[in-house]
Enzyme design. Structure first.
Site, mmCIF file in Angstrom:
data_model
loop_
_atom_site.group_PDB
_atom_site.id
_atom_site.type_symbol
_atom_site.label_atom_id
_atom_site.label_comp_id
_atom_site.label_asym_id
_atom_site.label_seq_id
_atom_site.Cartn_x
_atom_site.Cartn_y
_atom_site.Cartn_z
ATOM 1 C CG ASN A 1 -5.804 -8.977 2.879
ATOM 2 O OD1 ASN A 1 -6.102 -8.420 3.939
ATOM 3 N ND2 ASN A 1 -5.460 -8.296 1.795
ATOM 4 C CG ASP B 1 -2.008 -7.317 3.934
ATOM 5 O OD1 ASP B 1 -2.506 -8.395 4.316
ATOM 6 O OD2 ASP B 1 -2.615 -6.231 3.962
ATOM 7 C CD GLU C 1 -3.283 -0.727 1.946
ATOM 8 O OE1 GLU C 1 -3.453 0.427 2.390
ATOM 9 O OE2 GLU C 1 -4.037 -1.688 2.212
#
Length: 591
Positions: free
Chosen positions: A478, A476, A329
């Site tokens: 998730n 990440d 991100e």
């Protein structure tokens, strides 16, 4: 400067050079103050530029490299004559007296004490160390001197947090540049305090001489100024001064990462390597109405602002003294304007992979004193699935469910792959991977396919480009510890009965056995209770996967305590810049 000085000395009368040492010293001092005529001339570029100041006016000339010198000198002389003519005409109008024609100004170029013939082409005439004479004024010619092409200070300045200027230099090296930091004297400060320091600016006090400056609490309410002199070895260019737009503000006090930094005071020694994986929360997500009112309503609005969060992120990452940093991100602008320049100042180079159709992506940084980037093998997972033959079997099995296939192909998930070479042992390479899998809570089946594609691609890269290189896979994901993705990684297979295959409902259900091309990987930081902590959810989503037969875990930097995480209810907060927590570990790479 000595080259310029020796060339300029040849222009002095011989009787002056034979004078006393005192006279010669005075002459040298005069020449050292000679103004510069800066020439930018690149091979293959048809043009060159000549820049100098004359009578307070900045002259910037764009000329052809193959043009004869005489035309440039005549252009300078004619320009001065026109300016003088306008001045005299203006004076005539005021005094109503006839004006005399302006005499042409003598303009010559010397090199090595000899006048340069006017027939010589510009590309050869304007040499470093030459002297340009314009009337009675002489300029030292600097050809392609170190030059700052970008110089900016960050908008937000916090006491106790590093101020990392964005700097780009042409014909020079940032590591050679000279930096001088000043803070603004308070109105009640004694004027003699600054005046007593040699070379001190009036109204400013020198406070630092490093590329990165950390303002103190005494600087709160004051502006900062940076004077940067671009250099390349002993060559120096024109210094540039930057003054901060705002003043230094008070920091947030204790941050969640302060205690963690006690474990990472120094860079680890070879053959150990410190790795960080961190979702830093993209600004495009932090600034939405949903984020402010639903996701993070507990977070003070100013703490969600990008400038504020960047101060925290830069201090946190700098304090880990890491060798490899994988970020998710990352806004493109943040990488280019903030993180890239900041981490460069701390000894790390970085590469960026943007997500398709989005303004954020993945960034991988590596310590340049330890690693060299050999190659990059970034992909979009959906694109690779349909275009690379190594995924043909998986694509064929997925095609049995058109709804799930379409959903997967619409995702813009990327995989960033960097092959690094160990500078301490050049025959050793490491494959560093970085990803951010599909986010939806009911997207377990999508993430399984994405992970299958990622592992297949990584195996192909290692076998083709760096046989035997260990894999460090950050991101990440998730995915919780009981997810299909974790089973695929840790057990090298996922059975068709796994619940994730039907996580998004019967229409997108898919039952297949999925095998990993790697032996079981290890989560270097274990399975923490959570790596993501927001108001309505907390769980372990982030991992650093390694191959245990080639790397061992030496140290896992403890995560912040639950009390630290919840001091301001949840994350992000005024003391923590993201809704995720960075994973940090020291790995020992088998020699």
């Amino acid at each position: 400067m000595f080259n310029h000085l020796s060339a300029a000395l040849t222009l002095l009368p011989r009787r002056l050079l034979a004078s006393s040492p005192r006279t010669l010293t005075a002459a040298c001092r005069l020449l050292s103050r000679m103004e510069a005529a800066v020439v930018r001339c690149l091979p293959g570029d048809p043009k060159l530029t000549i820049s100098f100041c004359l009578e307070g006016s900045h002259k910037h000339m764009l000329r052809d490299q193959d043009e004869q010198l005489g035309k440039v000198l005549a252009r300078i002389s004619n320009g001065i004559a026109k300016s003088q003519g306008k001045a005299k005409k203006s004076k005539k109008n005021r005094e109503q007296q006839p004006s005399e024609a302006a005499e042409p100004t003598v303009v010559k170029l010397y090199h090595g004490g000899e006048e340069v013939p006017e027939t010589v082409q510009n590309s050869e005439a304007w040499q470093d160390g030459a002297v340009l004479q314009v009337g009675n004024v002489k300029y030292s010619v600097q050809r392609n001197p170190p030059t700052l092409t970008t110089a900016e200070l960050p908008v937000s300045l916090l006491a106790g947090f590093p101020v990392c200027p964005k700097l780009e230099v042409e014909f020079g090296n940032l590591q050679d540049c000279e930096f001088t930091w000043f803070n603004e004297n308070r109105p009640d400060a004694r004027p003699e305090a600054a005046a007593g320091v040699t070379g001190q600016d009036s109204g400013w006090t020198q406070v630092g001489s490093e590329r990165v400056h950390v303002p103190s609490n005494q600087d709160i309410g004051c502006r900062l100024k940076l004077r940067c002199t671009p250099k390349d070895g002993i060559r120096s260019g024109v210094a540039k001064e930057l003054v901060s737009a705002g003043t230094v503000e008070a920091g947030p006090g204790v941050c969640t990462f302060d205690n963690r930094h006690m474990y990472t005071v120094k860079v680890v020694e070879w053959p150990s390597v410190r790795v960080v994986s961190y979702n830093i929360l993209a600004d495009i997500y932090a600034q939405t109405d949903l984020s402010k009112t639903v996701l993070y309503p507990y977070c003070a609005p100013y703490a969600l602002q990008l400038d504020y969060r960047q101060n925290l992120i830069k201090k946190e990452l700098a304090g880990y003294n890491a060798d490899i940093i994988c970020l998710q991100e990352v806004d493109k602008g943040v990488f280019l304007d903030s993180l890239g320049p900041a981490l460069d100042a701390f000894g790390l180079d970085g590469v960026f992979k943007i997500k398709e159709k989005q303004h954020e992506g993945l960034a991988t940084f590596y310590r340049r004193s330890k690693f060299r980037l050999l190659s990059r093998h970034d992909i979009l997972l959906s694109e690779a699935l349909t275009s690379d033959p190594i995924h043909s079997e998986l694509l064929e099995r997925l095609s049995a469910n058109s709804a799930l296939k379409e959903k997967i192909l619409q995702r813009s998930t990327a995989l960033q792959v960097s092959v690094l070479e160990d500078l301490n042992k050049p025959d050793r390479k490491v494959c560093v991977a970085n990803t951010h899998l599909y986010w939806h809570p009911k997207g377990g089946n999508v993430r399984l396919i994405q992970m299958g594609v990622a592992l297949q691609h990584l195996n192909h890269v290692i076998s083709e480009v760096a046989p035997g290189a260990p894999l460090v896979f950050c991101g990440d994901f998730n995915s919780s510890p009981n997810s299909g993705v974790l089973q695929l990684v840790s057990e090298a297979m996922v059975p068709p009965q796994h619940a994730d295959w039907s996580s998004s409902g019967p229409e997108e259900s898919c039952c297949m056995e999925l095998l990993s091309v790697f032996p079981p990987l290890q989560s270097a930081c274990g399975l923490p209770a959570y790596t993501n902590y927001v108001g309505g959810f907390h769980g372990c989503l982030d991992y650093i996967f390694i191959q245990p037969d080639s790397m061992q875990v030496e140290q896992v930097i403890p995560l912040p305590s639950h009390q630290e995480v919840t001091t301001y209810e949840a994350l992000p907060s005024v003391a923590h810049p993201s809704d995720h927590i960075a994973l940090v570990c020291d790995l020992r790479w088998n020699p």
